[in-house]
Design an enzyme around this catalytic site. Structure first.
Site, PDB file in Angstrom:
ATOM      1  N   LYS A  26       0.734  -1.281   0.058  1.00 22.77           N
ATOM      2  CA  LYS A  26       0.136  -0.020  -0.154  1.00 22.77           C
ATOM      3  C   LYS A  26       0.918   1.282   0.069  1.00 22.77           C
ATOM      4  CE  LYS A  26      -3.763  -0.211   2.718  1.00 22.77           C
ATOM      5  NZ  LYS A  26      -4.959   0.162   2.387  1.00 22.77           N
ATOM      6  N   ARG A  96      -3.471   2.835   8.841  1.00 26.50           N
ATOM      7  CA  ARG A  96      -3.645   1.523   8.058  1.00 26.50           C
ATOM      8  C   ARG A  96      -2.412   0.896   7.995  1.00 26.50           C
ATOM      9  NH1 ARG A  96      -6.806   5.066   4.559  1.00 26.50           N
ATOM     10  NH2 ARG A  96      -8.977   4.207   4.201  1.00 26.50           N
ATOM     11  N   GLY A 105      -8.165  -7.424   4.844  1.00 31.49           N
ATOM     12  CA  GLY A 105      -8.985  -7.688   5.886  1.00 31.49           C
ATOM     13  C   GLY A 105      -8.361  -8.175   7.066  1.00 31.49           C
ATOM     14  N   MET A 107      -5.696  -6.883   8.929  1.00 32.52           N
ATOM     15  CA  MET A 107      -5.167  -6.362   9.873  1.00 32.52           C
ATOM     16  C   MET A 107      -6.017  -5.231  10.134  1.00 32.52           C
ATOM     17  SD  MET A 107      -1.065  -6.859   9.525  1.00 32.52           S
ATOM     18  CE  MET A 107      -1.292  -6.141   7.867  1.00 32.52           C
ATOM     19  N   ARG A 340      -3.005  -1.432  -6.438  1.00 31.21           N
ATOM     20  CA  ARG A 340      -2.004  -2.525  -6.331  1.00 31.21           C
ATOM     21  C   ARG A 340      -2.263  -3.737  -7.545  1.00 31.21           C
ATOM     22  NH1 ARG A 340      -4.782  -4.659  -0.808  1.00 31.21           N
ATOM     23  NH2 ARG A 340      -6.934  -5.316  -1.732  1.00 31.21           N
ATOM     24  N   HIS A 459     -15.294  -9.212   1.144  1.00 32.36           N
ATOM     25  CA  HIS A 459     -14.442 -10.151   1.543  1.00 32.36           C
ATOM     26  C   HIS A 459     -14.466 -11.643   1.122  1.00 32.36           C
ATOM     27  CE1 HIS A 459     -13.133 -13.096   4.939  1.00 32.36           C
ATOM     28  NE2 HIS A 459     -12.110 -12.414   4.858  1.00 32.36           N
ATOM     29  N   ARG A 566       0.376 -47.528  -8.116  1.00 26.13           N
ATOM     30  CA  ARG A 566       0.202 -48.142  -6.560  1.00 26.13           C
ATOM     31  C   ARG A 566      -0.368 -49.371  -6.744  1.00 26.13           C
ATOM     32  NH1 ARG A 566      -0.070 -42.254  -4.772  1.00 26.13           N
ATOM     33  NH2 ARG A 566      -1.724 -42.493  -6.537  1.00 26.13           N
ATOM     34  N   ARG A 622       4.883 -49.904  -8.644  1.00 24.90           N
ATOM     35  CA  ARG A 622       5.586 -50.250  -7.399  1.00 24.90           C
ATOM     36  C   ARG A 622       4.834 -51.371  -6.925  1.00 24.90           C
ATOM     37  NH1 ARG A 622       4.338 -46.265  -2.574  1.00 24.90           N
ATOM     38  NH2 ARG A 622       2.219 -47.022  -2.690  1.00 24.90           N
ATOM     39  N   GLU A 774      12.734 -43.721   0.013  1.00 25.90           N
ATOM     40  CA  GLU A 774      12.162 -42.862   0.889  1.00 25.90           C
ATOM     41  C   GLU A 774      12.458 -43.152   2.249  1.00 25.90           C
ATOM     42  OE1 GLU A 774       8.334 -44.800   0.419  1.00 25.90           O
ATOM     43  OE2 GLU A 774       9.245 -46.757  -0.298  1.00 25.90           O
ATOM     44  N   SER A 793      13.379 -43.239  -7.556  1.00 27.24           N
ATOM     45  CA  SER A 793      12.126 -42.305  -7.455  1.00 27.24           C
ATOM     46  C   SER A 793      12.250 -41.947  -5.919  1.00 27.24           C
ATOM     47  CB  SER A 793      11.024 -42.861  -7.933  1.00 27.24           C
ATOM     48  OG  SER A 793       9.793 -42.114  -7.767  1.00 27.24           O
ATOM     49  N   GLY A 795      10.316 -41.006  -2.965  1.00 28.56           N
ATOM     50  CA  GLY A 795       8.965 -40.918  -2.306  1.00 28.56           C
ATOM     51  C   GLY A 795       8.969 -39.937  -0.929  1.00 28.56           C
ATOM     52  N   THR A 796       8.888 -38.775  -1.341  1.00 28.87           N
ATOM     53  CA  THR A 796       9.266 -37.691  -0.474  1.00 28.87           C
ATOM     54  C   THR A 796       8.079 -37.439   0.551  1.00 28.87           C
ATOM     55  OG1 THR A 796       8.309 -36.174  -2.117  1.00 28.87           O
ATOM     56  CG2 THR A 796      10.551 -36.171  -2.160  1.00 28.87           C
ATOM     57  N   ASN A 797       6.896 -38.387   0.418  1.00 28.84           N
ATOM     58  CA  ASN A 797       6.175 -38.312   1.605  1.00 28.84           C
ATOM     59  C   ASN A 797       6.668 -39.025   2.681  1.00 28.84           C
ATOM     60  OD1 ASN A 797       4.308 -37.153  -0.308  1.00 28.84           O
ATOM     61  ND2 ASN A 797       2.735 -39.117  -0.408  1.00 28.84           N
ATOM     62  N   ASP A 798       6.925 -40.325   2.403  1.00 31.50           N
ATOM     63  CA  ASP A 798       7.647 -41.075   3.548  1.00 31.50           C
ATOM     64  C   ASP A 798       9.111 -40.526   3.837  1.00 31.50           C
ATOM     65  OD1 ASP A 798       5.666 -42.878   3.431  1.00 31.50           O
ATOM     66  OD2 ASP A 798       6.671 -44.653   3.276  1.00 31.50           O
ATOM     67  N   CYS A 860       8.059 -38.844  -6.547  1.00 30.59           N
ATOM     68  CA  CYS A 860       6.579 -39.243  -6.840  1.00 30.59           C
ATOM     69  C   CYS A 860       5.881 -39.119  -5.434  1.00 30.59           C
ATOM     70  CB  CYS A 860       6.730 -40.592  -7.246  1.00 30.59           C
ATOM     71  SG  CYS A 860       7.293 -41.662  -6.122  1.00 30.59           S
ATOM     72  N   TYR A 880      12.531 -36.098 -13.806  1.00 28.16           N
ATOM     73  CA  TYR A 880      11.212 -35.970 -13.915  1.00 28.16           C
ATOM     74  C   TYR A 880      10.566 -35.701 -12.427  1.00 28.16           C
ATOM     75  CZ  TYR A 880      10.403 -40.828 -12.459  1.00 28.16           C
ATOM     76  OH  TYR A 880      10.474 -41.785 -11.770  1.00 28.16           O
TER      77      TYR A 880
END
Lengths: 915, 915
Positions: A26, A96, A105, A107, A340, A459, A566, A622, A774, A793, A795-798, A860, A880
């Site tokens: 702002k 402001r 909205g 702050m 803005r 809003h 899977r 897998r 993983e 590959s 396995g970034t979750n695990d 993956c 990839y």
């Protein structure tokens, strides 16, 4: 001395539009507009650095900031010829917040600052409008009281409502100047009682209080939550803008409005906005009165309208982007309060950027960056099935505030939305008179939002567009009774839990659950835009898909293969799960093999379907990953059922027995002995931490016959499909490997079975064997694992679970606190933790390639569809990313953006080198 | 051509004692003895390389090995003047396995090889003892049949027992030559029937079969299990020793025996051994007949006895270590069959090495390495309480085969021992007539072993001494009826499950459970030995202790501080757990604080006790770590109980209610509502993977008041103890940190509370704040964490869990298969995985020290007491290891050995450099 405060006014500003870091969005916009000679009420911006310093000093303003605030106030007073707190001709200011990133909205704002018992009289005299003056003063006390002094708003509302009751009037505007004077007196008593001090009469004290309250508001719950949601750092702080007041509520020639230079929902080139005559600024945004379309202004004040159009189109050219602006008309004179870059939907972002290329405002490469990769996802939102629409009439129509089609069960409060969501009761539709920043959490979890009041810039509209969530706003023909929990549309009454469908692209509201259809991946605009982006993409994009239908969708969205199929998902469903269960409950290898034999043709069919769809593209399959107990009944339920069957007597017993017979029909269990045997097996398989238990390749090593069956199904399917003339490229992926030997043992099986099946069929099929990385240990010994693996590959979750020691299923209680306390900047399961988990990814990629230079490396986990993570994968040199089919376009765009950014950086470096 | 076969004989050997890698322990010993001119039957050793090659070729012997076997056989035939398979004067040979490391009874042996239908007649003529010849032949068929042809032993036993029955005799020796000829004919039929071929009459074919069977035996279950237990690699393979037969069973002037140059149980300098006249080799070791003490030989054959003493004392001097030897006397002539360094108890190891220093055989530094750090632990085994011993008389007395005191419940089979152990039914005492290699698994889990037959060199005795497990062997007055599951001692009958106590140092057997007392840490021999080792130790050793009693023990064993004090253990026990539960079940911070207030004085008292004991030494205190549900009732039990209370009717209902009232007395729950409420709270706290859930510093961040209370208790205790004039050194350790911010947040609390408490008391206490590194992420960002941490302590238990993705609680099913398949070489929870987990330890130590060069780094997982891991910690540059009090001496010795080895290597390098 460091500069903390920046003046703007009289056609000149100390700051400029590029100084968003220092002045916030702002403040930078005000400086830029001032410099451009636009009519901006003068004022000054206290920098974000002052805010950061405030927190560093433990909630105190330094001497320097205090001094510079005073100096700039003096300068403003001189320029305006009024004095803050001056009795006759008082200067009034607004205070402001304004951070680097827009947080609508979130702050607190304080208007009319400078009014006190004396100046209010001066204002009354000066404007000849005592009612206006007293109303402004009582608003100040109310805002200041709640924001700065933290007195509950209800304390003031109680007084105000009491006065209306006493006067027997309905509208605020029906109260007279005298009434308001009495309200003021009461308000002052409220303040005295609540904080033990009088409402400050000293105008500069008011300013100090307001400034510090804005600083503090940076850490209020709404602001923190918004930042969390939008990945904004807690550390940047907010600036404070102090600006001479202009009044939109000074009479019939005054007004206030907001607008966009183009349609923020569709991107169409149309002047777009809303205003209210005789109203103060926040009235429009808060959505309390439904405002009038901007074109009406042309009729009322044609000169002002033309000036506004002229100014805003200059602003758009200046910023080379669609602008979101605020203005006030005071007694026929136009003032610009803010400009803005406007928030927009994904579709609008696409349209605006492509139009601007056509208009010569920006080039194609810039256009590529203008579209947020996360937002483009919205273009793939489902629409209502045209067939379904034919047979229903809308019950009501509101504003098409944020596009898409949403179907959900009605709830009337944000809390209810959250509760229903947590209880997993299905999609909810949040229906409100209007939304406020307090509703954010509920909006997040709702499928769609419907409001009865508020316009396209209310809003609800602004926030949902930012979230990419469907919204119909200001549907004035509906009646929302939040108290009774009823939504009335004409004669129809919807109660909590009833189904409702809304179309955010048309504004239509329907009863019941309308059928939706997926978006068209061949949307011409999308196709063209992606054709600009694609040449810059160097990173492959695959999809995670377990069934032919998903694989088909993935290809349509441009996936270049399956990165994760899977196989366990194939075991569910009728005709399959029974054999899977028989396999698990088998006592020895022989009966296990017999059950597996029945699964073989079923798996083969599934694989064949996928291979057929993915003709010519690689398919990474897998082997079985989850712990076996996931296929069996719940242990706790079994324990309770055993108890029930033993204790129940008489008619109760018959009921329980029937119940149990039904529940365990798959197992043919009718009496206690069978149930106990089943429980024993389930107990055998029970693990305290299944995530760290018998799963992944551990299963395949303990029960090699499972891997054998799966691999046989894969190769038999491959042969079948290849014989039809299609090109099959299986990549067999062994999960949860922590040591090279595990992979070697499983690979032995793969290669043996492949030899057998391919040999029997005299068929040559090229295939790869690789592993998921993983576990931290796999990353640490990746160099050795690469001796066995043809691909990795991640396995970034695990990998995130084990690296952080966070169970994805159990992080729910910890995450909100951790985000709030700044322990985590983002949910590490949504955006890859580059410092920790990413370090393992880097190490493993490097070590793996050192052993095997042509090692194929992908990712993956869920992160494959997150733009920041995609960029990281590109920079780390992965081949990839693989993500869910509907995220493929996001990943493609993010990869193109990363490629383009790197090429530009490369060019810049190249240019630097020649200098 | 590579050399695979090594000849020995006629005073000269191609190998020597140092070639254990190539020739195995037995082969190297035979070569060395031959070279030393001792009377060794000649023969040749087929090297371990030939074994490895055999497996590399998929179970085939290469042409080279075959050729060299033939050549060496020819050489042996020439030397002996007999031919293998020669009809008149046949050469007979034994074929024995022999790996680098002694694996008693683990692999298969074949004797009398070379006998066939013709040579047996030659032998009968030659010896003039047809019975002996036929007995030897039938033994060969039996051994060859079971070992090489894999025919069940029982098939032969059936024939043999049938013959005895037919002849109505009891003893084997009662069968006549003719009987044995008939047995042979039957045996040959058994072979023909089982494998479809005749027993091989071709002597060289016999040799080939035996050789290959020995190779194969390397991978039999017993051998694999033994290696797993002793950390021996699968890859080294075994050698095969082919040696001319000598016969201890040729008559009254013949015999066979085994012995030690010193007492292997106590280390005393006494000639120690056993023999049997007119017996074949394996009869002694297998423990079937109880042999005679070696001193008796002096009476029977004084010359032979003197020669044996002379030879063995030469061998001891030659090898500079206690020898374990085997000998055979054939017709009055002594032959040495084996010598090797003898296995011994920890106490004997200490005594022998110290005596040898006194005798000038070795120096002190060598002596330090002669004691296995793991074994010294045995000196700290508990003994029976002398007071308890006064009031009981032993029921029986056996041989003190392996020292210590053991108390356990009688079981009669190894399987039962394993079953009881798995069911966690408490300590078991394995009682057997004799033990065989098949019993290993049961011996491992038993508290002690008692046998009725067999001597000090029987299987039970040798194996338990290696395991450091208490054993009384050959208690001939006891009667073990494995069939009836009864142990009869005089008139007393012990059934499965009855308690028994045995003293492995005296050989006494007692009924019931005798009280034990801890060992004396001030054992003078131990103290002196450690005084030799200590100067070489550069690595600190601390102990893990949670209560003053353990801290006291730790100091007595030489711990230099507490490396881990687990505060959660302090919350259990009457008067504490209630408050802990109240804290957990509290609805808000206020009631949580109220409960914590009650815990404060209790924790303070516990801390004060530890500080007092550890006067002058650092005490590392970890704040609350485990998930809260561990303090509450089991969720499943609650679910079942709720169901029971609802369903039970009438008298059943009263019973259930009483049951529940009792079980939940702590919670004052009597009816269903309270139970349901409790269940809801427990459900709230339920996690799918608690190991990765709300625990460690996550608790302290969600509930800062817990950390606050604990820190307050620590500092109030510190002040109390410091005021008594003791030196208190608290080191406060924050668990499960994954990000620097977590530590920073908890540190803030520590520092604030410390300021408050110390300020109030005007007391100065130096303290440190640090963290456990137990998550991979912590290790990866250790450089940043070190900015907050004054020390690191590697929690290698958890770090192993997350790095490997193995839950310690759930690995039970996976580990045996993984060890068997060679995926894991060792249990990673017992010995630190240096490749994976160790890499993180190294990285973190390096990065941490880079940020903070004086960072104190230690380890407090179970690995702190494992010698190999201690060596790793020393090499990685850690400041200290911390282990359980009873492992402190092991850690101290292992650290000294590591220090000494490094210094020697340094000296060697230094010497190398000057050359």
């Amino acid at each position: 001395m460091a500069k903390y405060v920046y003046f703007f006014g009289d056609g000149k500003a100390e700051g400029n539009g590029k100084m968003k870091d220092e002045l916030g969005g702002k403040g930078a916009g005000l400086a830029e507009m001032t410099n451009a000679g636009l009519p901006v009420p003068p004022g000054f911006t206290i920098s974000t650095e002052a805010c950061r310093e405030y927190f560093r000093l433990g909630g105190k303003v330094s001497k320097e900031v205090e001094e510079q605030t005073r100096e700039n106030l003096n300068k403003l007073e001189q320029l305006q010829g009024h004095k803050l707190g001056g009795a006759d001709n008082p200067l009034l200011v607004s205070v402001r917040s304004g951070a680097k990133f827009s947080m609508p909205g979130m702050m607190d704002t304080i208007l009319n600052l400078g009014l006190n018992d004396k100046t209010v009289e001066g204002l009354a005299r000066l404007t000849g409008n005592p009612r206006f003056a007293y109303d402004s003063y009582r608003r100040l006390i109310q805002m200041y009281g709640s924001v700065v002094l933290e007195i509950p708003k209800s304390s003031f509302e109680h007084v105000f409502d009491g006065k209306k009751k006493q006067r027997k009037v309905k509208l605020d505007t029906d109260l007279t100047a005298k009434d308001l004077q009495e309200v003021i007196a009461e308000y002052k008593k409220v303040v005295k009682k609540a904080v033990g001090k009088e409402f400050p009469q000293e105008a500069y004290e008011q300013l100090q209080g307001a400034r510090d309250a804005v600083f503090r508001s940076w850490f209020n719950d709404r602001a923190k939550h918004y930042r969390r949601l939008n990945g904004i750092s807690d550390e940047i702080g907010t600036a404070v803008n102090v600006q001479a007041m202009v009044f939109g509520n000074m009479g019939e020639n005054s007004g206030t409005g907001v607008g966009f230079t183009r349609n923020p929902a569709t991107g169409e080139r149309e002047f777009y906005g809303e205003f209210l005559m005789n109203a103060q600024g926040e009235d429009v945004v808060a959505g309390i009165r439904t405002p009038v379309h901007i074109s009406e202004l042309h009729k009322l004040l044609p000169d002002v309208y033309n000036q506004l159009r002229d100014i805003t189109s200059r602003l758009e050219k200046h910023y080379r982007d669609m602008q979101d602006f605020e203005f006030t008309i005071q007694d026929g004179r136009l003032y610009m309060l803010q400009t803005r870059n406007g928030k927009r939907t994904g579709r609008a972002a696409l349209k605006v950027s492509m139009d601007m290329v056509e208009e010569g405002l920006i080039n194609k490469e810039e256009a590529i960056f203008r579209v947020d990769a996360n937002q483009i996802y919205e273009l793939l939102f489902p629409r209502f099935d045209p067939k379904a629409l034919k047979s229903v009439d809308p019950l009501a129509k509101g504003l098409p505030a944020s596009p898409g089609a949403a179907v959900g069960q009605v709830v009337f409060t944000a809390e209810a939305a959250v509760k229903w969501h947590q209880a997993k009761k299905g999609a909810v539709m949040l229906v409100r008179g209007e939304t406020t920043p307090e509703d954010i959490r509920g909006m997040e979890v709702a499928a769609g939002i419907l409001t009865s009041r508020g316009g396209m810039t209310s809003h609800a509209a602004v926030v949902t567009r930012g979230m990419g969530k469907c919204c119909v706003a200001g549907a004035s023909s509906i009646e929302v009774d939040e108290h009774k929990k009823e939504l009335r549309i004409g004669k129809k009454v919807f109660k909590e839990g009833d189904w409702l469908s809304i179309d955010g692209s048309t504004g239509n509201v329907y009863g019941g659950q309308l059928a939706t259809v997926p978006a068209d991946p061949n949307d011409p605009m999308l196709v063209e835009f992606m054709s600009w982006a694609e040449p810059h993409r160097k990173l492959g994009v695959r999809a995670n898909a377990d069934i032919p239908r998903d694989a088909k969708a993935a290809r349509a969205f441009g996936a270049e293969g399956i990165g994760l199929c899977r196989t366990e998902h194939m075991f569910f469903g009728e005709g399959k799960i029974e054999h899977m269960r028989a396999m698990i409950l088998a006592d020895d290898e022989k009966s296990r093999r017999a059950a597996l034999k029945k699964l073989l043709p079923l798996q083969r069919k599934d694989f064949a379907g996928i291979f057929e769809v993915m003709d010519g593209f690689p398919v990474t399959i897998r082997t079985l990953d989850p712990p076996l107990h996931e296929f069996l009944p719940q242990r706790e339920q079994l324990m309770v059922d055993v108890e029930r069957l033993q204790l129940a007597k008489g008619s109760e017993k018959r009921k329980v027995a029937a119940d149990i017979k039904k529940r365990y029909a798959d197992y043919g269990i009718t009496e206690i002995k069978g149930l106990q045997t089943l429980l024993r097996r389930v107990q055998d398989l029970h693990e305290l931490n299944p995530m760290l238990g018998l799963r992944g390749c551990r299963l395949g090593i303990l029960y090699p016959e499972i891997t054998e069956m799966q691999v046989r199904a894969i190769f038999e399917a491959a042969v079948l499909v290849a014989k039809k003339g299609k090109k099959v490229k299986p990549e067999i992926m062994i999960p949860l490997v922590g040591t090279p030997k595990e992979l070697a043992l499983q690979k032995e099986i793969v290669e043996r079975v492949a030899r057998e099946v391919l040999g029997d069929n005299k068929q040559k099929i090229e295939y790869l064997v690789g592993t998921m990385i993983e576990l931290p240990r796999a990353a640490l010994v990746a160099g050795e694992i690469a001796q066995e693996a043809q691909f990795f590959s991640f396995g970034t979750n695990d990998l995130t679970q084990t690296t952080y020691g966070f169970s994805r299923d159990d992080i729910g209680k910890i995450l909100p606190v951790y985000l709030e306390q700044g322990v985590l900047k983002k949910d590490p399961f949504a955006t890859l933790d580059q410092t920790g988990v990413g370090k393992l990814v880097q190490m493993a990629t490097e070590a793996g390639r050192k052993t095997r230079p042509d090692l194929k490396v992908g990712i993956c986990g869920e992160h494959g569809g997150d733009p920041a993570s995609v960029e990281f994968c590109f920079k780390t040199g992965l081949n990839y990313v693989s993500c869910s089919p509907y995220r493929v376009i996001t990943a493609r765009l993010a990869a193109a953006q990363a490629g383009l950014a790197a090429a530009s950086a490369g060019k810049a470096a190249e240019a630097g080198r020649t200098v």
